[in-house]
Scaffold this active site. Structure first.
Site, short mmCIF file in Angstrom:
data_model
loop_
_atom_site.label_atom_id
_atom_site.label_comp_id
_atom_site.label_asym_id
_atom_site.label_seq_id
_atom_site.Cartn_x
_atom_site.Cartn_y
_atom_site.Cartn_z
N HIS A 102 28.93 3.61 15.66
CA HIS A 102 28.67 2.45 14.79
C HIS A 102 27.16 2.15 14.76
O HIS A 102 26.45 2.33 15.76
CB HIS A 102 29.43 1.22 15.27
CG HIS A 102 29.40 0.12 14.27
ND1 HIS A 102 28.37 -0.78 14.21
CD2 HIS A 102 30.23 -0.20 13.25
CE1 HIS A 102 28.58 -1.62 13.20
NE2 HIS A 102 29.71 -1.28 12.60
N GLU A 174 29.54 3.65 6.39
CA GLU A 174 29.02 2.29 6.54
C GLU A 174 27.50 2.32 6.37
O GLU A 174 26.77 2.60 7.35
CB GLU A 174 29.35 1.74 7.93
CG GLU A 174 30.82 1.62 8.22
CD GLU A 174 31.12 0.49 9.19
OE1 GLU A 174 32.07 -0.25 8.95
OE2 GLU A 174 30.39 0.32 10.19
O1 LIG Z 1 30.63 -2.87 10.74
C1 LIG Z 1 31.65 -3.16 10.15
C2 LIG Z 1 32.97 -2.66 10.56
O2 LIG Z 1 32.83 -1.90 11.70
C3 LIG Z 1 31.61 -4.06 9.00
O3 LIG Z 1 31.37 -5.34 9.45
P1 LIG Z 1 31.24 -6.51 8.39
O4 LIG Z 1 32.35 -6.29 7.39
O5 LIG Z 1 31.41 -7.75 9.18
O6 LIG Z 1 29.92 -6.35 7.72
#
Ligand SMILES: O=C(CO)COP(=O)(O)O
Length: 263
Positions: A102, A174
């Site tokens: 992450h 992400e």
């Molecule tokens: O990092 C995320 C999921 O792991 C996304 O977080 P948010 O949706 O709070 O931005």
């Protein structure tokens, strides 16, 4: 191999204490027991609580089909690694997933590509589905983001490929800049990068059944906007209200309930 059409995962990060985690888990478990999107097998769901709460969260989700996993794991399987949690133990507890790489672990805890690749391999060799996060740090064009993310994914799978650790992965696209933001990336941006990641995964026969989902300020409405451009969502803040999870399951059912398959 997973036969669902859509994957909906939630990381609780470090937001909740014990009482709220268990309340959230029980409410989402009730939802999963009754919502057609889950009971029909259309949606693969997973939840990633804080590590010490994995056993009671597993108990809350027992019999619902919702998988539970950790937000991180060690690249080692046992030994003198103070403070770490091995994939072997996570598997023994009953976890089915382990998140790796992450953006917050990279930015705040110094994890680099080599560490994330080793953790991916550790998850796979312990029979855990890695929720493998990839994403570009800065805002760039969709085509450039796709190029960077495909390179990143290849590097992260390299250690597992070398180890000969087969198994599906859930790739969570992400973009770092869209995490914790008011809004997700644009649908065009998400669609372009996810398509490129799917193509990259399709090259790897030993990753059959893998899926690309989107995370970064995702919430109700996004799945409908994206249609079949993504294989699902990885949710953070906007899943804290179980009613929002219900709304997303409604969307998944509306989109895919007629038998259409996501990518
Ligand atoms: O990092 C995320 C999921 O792991 C996304 O977080 P948010 O949706 O709070 O931005």
């Amino acid at each position: 191999m997973d036969a669902s059409a859509v994957t909906v995962g939630v990381s609780l990060k470090m937001y909740f204490g014990q009482a709220r985690t268990l309340d959230w888990s029980r409410r989402v478990a009730d939802l999963a027991r009754t919502h057609q999107a889950v009971t029909s097998g259309l949606v693969e769901m997973f939840a990633l609580p804080a590590t010490p709460l994995i056993p009671p969260v597993l108990a809350a989700f027992a019999g619902t089909g919702v998988g539970v996993g950790a937000q991180d794991l060690s690249w080692a399987d046992s030994g003198a690694y103070t403070g770490e949690t091995s994939g072997t133990l996570l598997r023994e507890l009953g976890c089915r997933y382990a998140e790796v790489g992450h953006a917050e672990r990279r930015r705040l805890f110094g994890e680099d590509d080599q560490v994330v690749a080793a953790k991916t391999a550790a998850a796979l060799r312990n029979g855990l589905t890695p929720v493998l996060c990839v994403g570009e740090p800065d805002r760039v064009s969709p085509a450039e983001a796709a190029r960077r993310c495909v390179t990143e994914l290849g590097g992260l799978l390299a250690a597992a490929d070398q180890d000969g650790a087969p198994g599906r992965v859930v790739v969570a696209y992400e973009p770092h800049w869209a995490i914790g933001a008011p809004e997700p990336a644009s649908t065009d941006h998400i669609a372009t990068v996810c398509a490129a990641l799917r193509e990259r995964l399709a090259e790897d026969a030993c990753r059959a059944g893998s899926r690309v989902i989107y995370g970064g300020s995702a919430g109700p409405g996004l799945l409908t906007d994206l249609g079949t451009e993504v294989g699902g969502l990885f949710l953070g803040r906007f899943a804290h209200d179980p009613d929002a999870v219900a709304a997303i399951l409604d969307e998944a059912l509306a989109l895919h309930g007629a038998g259409a398959r996501a990518r």
